[in-house]
Design an enzyme around this catalytic site. Structure first.
Site, PDB file in Angstrom:
ATOM      1  N   GLY A  50     -10.734  10.560  -1.081  1.00 15.20           N
ATOM      2  CA  GLY A  50     -11.881  10.870  -0.223  1.00 15.20           C
ATOM      3  C   GLY A  50     -11.551  10.542   1.216  1.00 15.20           C
ATOM      4  O   GLY A  50     -10.416  10.175   1.543  1.00 15.20           O
ATOM      5  N   LYS A  76      -4.717  18.123   3.067  1.00 12.82           N
ATOM      6  CA  LYS A  76      -5.291  17.886   4.409  1.00 12.82           C
ATOM      7  C   LYS A  76      -4.334  17.120   5.310  1.00 12.82           C
ATOM      8  O   LYS A  76      -4.464  17.167   6.537  1.00 12.82           O
ATOM      9  CB  LYS A  76      -6.655  17.183   4.315  1.00 12.82           C
ATOM     10  CG  LYS A  76      -6.666  15.803   3.670  1.00 12.82           C
ATOM     11  CD  LYS A  76      -6.280  14.653   4.558  1.00 12.82           C
ATOM     12  CE  LYS A  76      -6.028  13.392   3.756  1.00 12.82           C
ATOM     13  NZ  LYS A  76      -5.517  12.271   4.534  1.00 12.82           N
ATOM     14  N   ARG A 136      -2.339   8.228  10.167  1.00  7.00           N
ATOM     15  CA  ARG A 136      -0.911   8.274  10.466  1.00  7.00           C
ATOM     16  C   ARG A 136      -0.442   9.726  10.592  1.00  7.00           C
ATOM     17  O   ARG A 136       0.417  10.045  11.403  1.00  7.00           O
ATOM     18  CB  ARG A 136      -0.084   7.555   9.382  1.00  7.00           C
ATOM     19  CG  ARG A 136      -0.150   6.034   9.416  1.00  7.00           C
ATOM     20  CD  ARG A 136      -1.321   5.444   8.714  1.00  7.00           C
ATOM     21  NE  ARG A 136      -1.607   5.958   7.407  1.00  7.00           N
ATOM     22  CZ  ARG A 136      -1.286   5.359   6.257  1.00  7.00           C
ATOM     23  NH1 ARG A 136      -0.653   4.222   6.257  1.00  7.00           N
ATOM     24  NH2 ARG A 136      -1.639   5.893   5.093  1.00  7.00           N
ATOM     25  N   GLU A 182       2.248  10.835   4.593  1.00 11.32           N
ATOM     26  CA  GLU A 182       2.695  11.675   3.469  1.00 11.32           C
ATOM     27  C   GLU A 182       2.817  13.150   3.837  1.00 11.32           C
ATOM     28  O   GLU A 182       3.545  13.901   3.203  1.00 11.32           O
ATOM     29  CB  GLU A 182       1.709  11.545   2.292  1.00 11.32           C
ATOM     30  CG  GLU A 182       1.580  10.161   1.693  1.00 11.32           C
ATOM     31  CD  GLU A 182       2.686   9.834   0.695  1.00 11.32           C
ATOM     32  OE1 GLU A 182       3.742  10.498   0.712  1.00 11.32           O
ATOM     33  OE2 GLU A 182       2.484   8.880  -0.086  1.00 11.32           O
TER      34      GLU A 182
HETATM   35  N1  LIG Z   1      -4.011   3.868   4.207  1.00 12.23           N
HETATM   36  C1  LIG Z   1      -4.993   4.689   3.964  1.00 12.23           C
HETATM   37  O1  LIG Z   1      -5.953   4.769   4.734  1.00 12.23           O
HETATM   38  C2  LIG Z   1      -4.982   5.549   2.725  1.00 12.23           C
HETATM   39  C3  LIG Z   1      -6.202   6.026   2.264  1.00 12.23           C
HETATM   40  C4  LIG Z   1      -6.213   6.847   1.154  1.00 12.23           C
HETATM   41  C5  LIG Z   1      -5.009   7.179   0.509  1.00 12.23           C
HETATM   42  N2  LIG Z   1      -3.845   6.684   0.992  1.00 12.23           N
HETATM   43  C6  LIG Z   1      -2.627   7.043   0.267  1.00 12.23           C
HETATM   44  O2  LIG Z   1      -2.177   5.912  -0.459  1.00 12.23           O
HETATM   45  C7  LIG Z   1      -0.742   5.882  -0.512  1.00 12.23           C
HETATM   46  C8  LIG Z   1      -0.272   4.561   0.063  1.00 12.23           C
HETATM   47  O3  LIG Z   1      -0.694   4.522   1.401  1.00 12.23           O
HETATM   48  P1  LIG Z   1      -0.646   3.171   2.262  1.00 12.23           P
HETATM   49  O4  LIG Z   1      -1.397   3.439   3.491  1.00 12.23           O
HETATM   50  O5  LIG Z   1      -1.034   2.003   1.430  1.00 12.23           O
HETATM   51  O6  LIG Z   1       0.912   3.141   2.573  1.00 12.23           O
HETATM   52  P2  LIG Z   1       1.803   1.882   2.888  1.00 12.23           P
HETATM   53  O7  LIG Z   1       3.052   2.434   3.456  1.00 12.23           O
HETATM   54  O8  LIG Z   1       1.019   0.867   3.640  1.00 12.23           O
HETATM   55  O9  LIG Z   1       2.093   1.268   1.437  1.00 12.23           O
HETATM   56  C9  LIG Z   1       2.854   1.928   0.464  1.00 12.23           C
HETATM   57  C10 LIG Z   1       3.111   1.001  -0.691  1.00 12.23           C
HETATM   58  O10 LIG Z   1       3.956   1.683  -1.640  1.00 12.23           O
HETATM   59  C11 LIG Z   1       5.006   0.768  -1.994  1.00 12.23           C
HETATM   60  N3  LIG Z   1       6.198   1.511  -2.430  1.00 12.23           N
HETATM   61  C12 LIG Z   1       6.809   2.533  -1.812  1.00 12.23           C
HETATM   62  N4  LIG Z   1       7.882   2.918  -2.525  1.00 12.23           N
HETATM   63  C13 LIG Z   1       7.951   2.103  -3.603  1.00 12.23           C
HETATM   64  C14 LIG Z   1       8.850   1.981  -4.694  1.00 12.23           C
HETATM   65  N5  LIG Z   1       9.907   2.776  -4.828  1.00 12.23           N
HETATM   66  N6  LIG Z   1       8.602   1.017  -5.601  1.00 12.23           N
HETATM   67  C15 LIG Z   1       7.544   0.217  -5.485  1.00 12.23           C
HETATM   68  N7  LIG Z   1       6.673   0.270  -4.477  1.00 12.23           N
HETATM   69  C16 LIG Z   1       6.881   1.211  -3.545  1.00 12.23           C
HETATM   70  C17 LIG Z   1       5.265  -0.038  -0.745  1.00 12.23           C
HETATM   71  O11 LIG Z   1       5.952  -1.230  -1.028  1.00 12.23           O
HETATM   72  C18 LIG Z   1       3.831  -0.293  -0.278  1.00 12.23           C
HETATM   73  O12 LIG Z   1       3.249  -1.375  -0.969  1.00 12.23           O
HETATM   74  C19 LIG Z   1      -0.271   7.102   0.285  1.00 12.23           C
HETATM   75  O13 LIG Z   1      -0.012   8.156  -0.621  1.00 12.23           O
HETATM   76  C20 LIG Z   1      -1.460   7.436   1.168  1.00 12.23           C
HETATM   77  O14 LIG Z   1      -1.522   8.812   1.500  1.00 12.23           O
HETATM   78  C21 LIG Z   1      -3.803   5.864   2.074  1.00 12.23           C
HETATM   79  O1  LIG Z   2      -3.451   7.604   7.646  1.00 12.39           O
HETATM   80  P1  LIG Z   2      -3.379   8.855   6.840  1.00 12.39           P
HETATM   81  O2  LIG Z   2      -3.150  10.072   7.666  1.00 12.39           O
HETATM   82  O3  LIG Z   2      -2.468   8.712   5.661  1.00 12.39           O
HETATM   83  O4  LIG Z   2      -4.855   9.088   6.221  1.00 12.39           O
HETATM   84  C1  LIG Z   2      -5.407   8.106   5.397  1.00 12.39           C
HETATM   85  C2  LIG Z   2      -6.374   8.676   4.404  1.00 12.39           C
HETATM   86  O5  LIG Z   2      -5.755   9.663   3.606  1.00 12.39           O
HETATM   87  C3  LIG Z   2      -7.638   9.209   5.020  1.00 12.39           C
HETATM   88  O6  LIG Z   2      -8.528   9.562   3.999  1.00 12.39           O
END
Ligand SMILES: NC(=O)c1ccc[n+]([C@@H]2O[C@H](COP(=O)([O-])OP(=O)(O)OC[C@H]3O[C@@H](n4cnc5c(N)ncnc54)[C@H](O)[C@@H]3O)[C@@H](O)[C@H]2O)c1
Ligand SMILES: O=P(O)(O)OC[C@H](O)CO
Length: 316
Positions: free
Chosen positions: A111, A166, A230, A256
């Site tokens: 979301g 998106k 990001r 991503e």
């Molecule tokens: N940050 C946000 O606002 C947000 C919101 C919704 C969805 N997401 C999604 O969630 C996912 C994570 O985002 P994030 O912001 O937490 O990223 P981040 O870079 O802060 O964290 C990524 C995590 O994945 C782990 N990781 C990566 N490769 C790995 C591996 N080979 N083995 C074990 N662990 C591994 C890292 O150690 C870290 O804990 C992404 O797909 C992102 O699009 C992020």
């Molecule tokens: O920081 P981004 O661009 O990975 O966006 C974070 C979330 O996907 C927003 O919903």
């Protein structure tokens, strides 16, 4: 708490940490795993009812195969919060988890959820989607609070693709703002971006209406309009003349959309899906065009009707 669940969260990045806090404030027993710790101890000692993955796309398959080596209760629910696509296989994260655990329910959580805002206790909403309604409702209860409103949805493919696709449009939105192209241009870009998302989603089996909900349009609006994103930052900084490697090195966490864009181009070629915005983002990320040339290429495409499949009775 009577409905308290044992929840293991895989991935202690920005999103995993925030989701762990949301589950903990509802009285669940939450165990957050980062890759520096042994997974064995957490999985064997806590008998998880829910395992949520917030691992970035590049780590999903490896982590899923490590989890496979531990005995789990058959009713353990997997939740995936990753927004990406796997190169070559073009699998979504939920497809990887479901293939690794074919007898377990899998739920997608996605979301408009910029983690920094949620961490500041600002209100937000999300969607939990699964073919298994009971599993989606269990996850809904684990995360719902007065600051985090959780909706269920029966279209996991659509919800997952909304959050994933998106990110590419958010890179384009960052470019649009970085070039100061104005509000009209941004509205056109986001709206045509949504058309592109629906086109791909329909081809991959999603329900069109899902893209007009929180996980589609909702997340598109949040990500295309926030400097906290990001993906938006990647586009914004490229438009300001930075190199991709330099931008990625300075980002707090994973964008991503950069890899998703490459995978989408493979899918679009295989299935002959027209995705002009994604194509220009791809060429820009590959250093094949400048932001201004990408803009001109989009604006000077052959003129055409607005909709691919307008109802026949409404046509001239
Ligand atoms: N940050 C946000 O606002 C947000 C919101 C919704 C969805 N997401 C999604 O969630 C996912 C994570 O985002 P994030 O912001 O937490 O990223 P981040 O870079 O802060 O964290 C990524 C995590 O994945 C782990 N990781 C990566 N490769 C790995 C591996 N080979 N083995 C074990 N662990 C591994 C890292 O150690 C870290 O804990 C992404 O797909 C992102 O699009 C992020
Ligand atoms: O920081 P981004 O661009 O990975 O966006 C974070 C979330 O996907 C927003 O919903």
């Amino acid at each position: 708490m009577p409905n308290s669940k044992s929840v293991v969260i895989l991935g202690a990045g920005a999103w995993g940490t925030t989701l762990a806090k949301l589950a903990a404030i509802n009285g669940n027993q939450v165990h957050l795993w980062s890759r520096q710790e042994p997974l064995e101890k957490i999985l064997e000692n806590n008998n998880p009812q829910i395992i949520l993955s917030a691992i970035s796309m590049k780590g999903v398959r490896d982590v899923a195969s490590i989890v496979q080596s531990f005995p789990l209760a058959p009713q353990t629910i997997f939740v995936t919060a990753t927004k990406g696509l796997e190169p070559h296989t073009t699998y979504t994260p939920s497809q990887i988890w479901q293939a690794a655990f074919p007898n377990h329910p899998v739920v997608v959580l996605s979301g408009p959820n910029l983690s920094q805002e949620i961490a500041q206790d600002l209100p937000s909403a999300t969607v939990v989607a699964s073919k298994n309604a009971n599993a989606a409702q269990s996850v809904q209860l684990v995360f719902s609070s007065h600051r985090f409103r959780v909706y269920t949805n029966p279209d996991p493919v659509g919800v997952e693709l909304g959050g994933t696709l998106k990110n590419v449009i958010a890179i384009a939105a960052g470019i649009c703002d970085g070039l100061h192209l104005g509000t009209n241009a941004k509205a056109a870009l986001v709206t045509r971006g949504l058309t592109e998302m629906v086109r791909i989603g329909k081809n991959l089996g999603a329900i069109t209406e899902t893209f007009y909900g929180l996980s589609g349009l909702g997340d598109l609006l949040a990500t295309c309009n926030s400097p906290l994103s990001r993906n938006y930052q990647v586009g914004y900084q490229l438009a300001n003349g930075k190199m991709l490697e330099e931008v990625l090195a300075s980002l707090p966490g994973t964008a991503e959309g950069v890899n998703t864009c490459r995978v989408l181009m493979e899918i679009a070629k295989q299935r002959s899906i027209p995705i002009p915005i994604t194509e220009q983002v791809y060429q820009l990320l590959a250093g094949q065009v400048t932001p201004r040339v990408a803009l001109d290429k989009l604006m000077l495409r052959n003129i055409k009707p607005e909709f691919d499949d307008f109802p026949r009775e409404q046509m001239w």
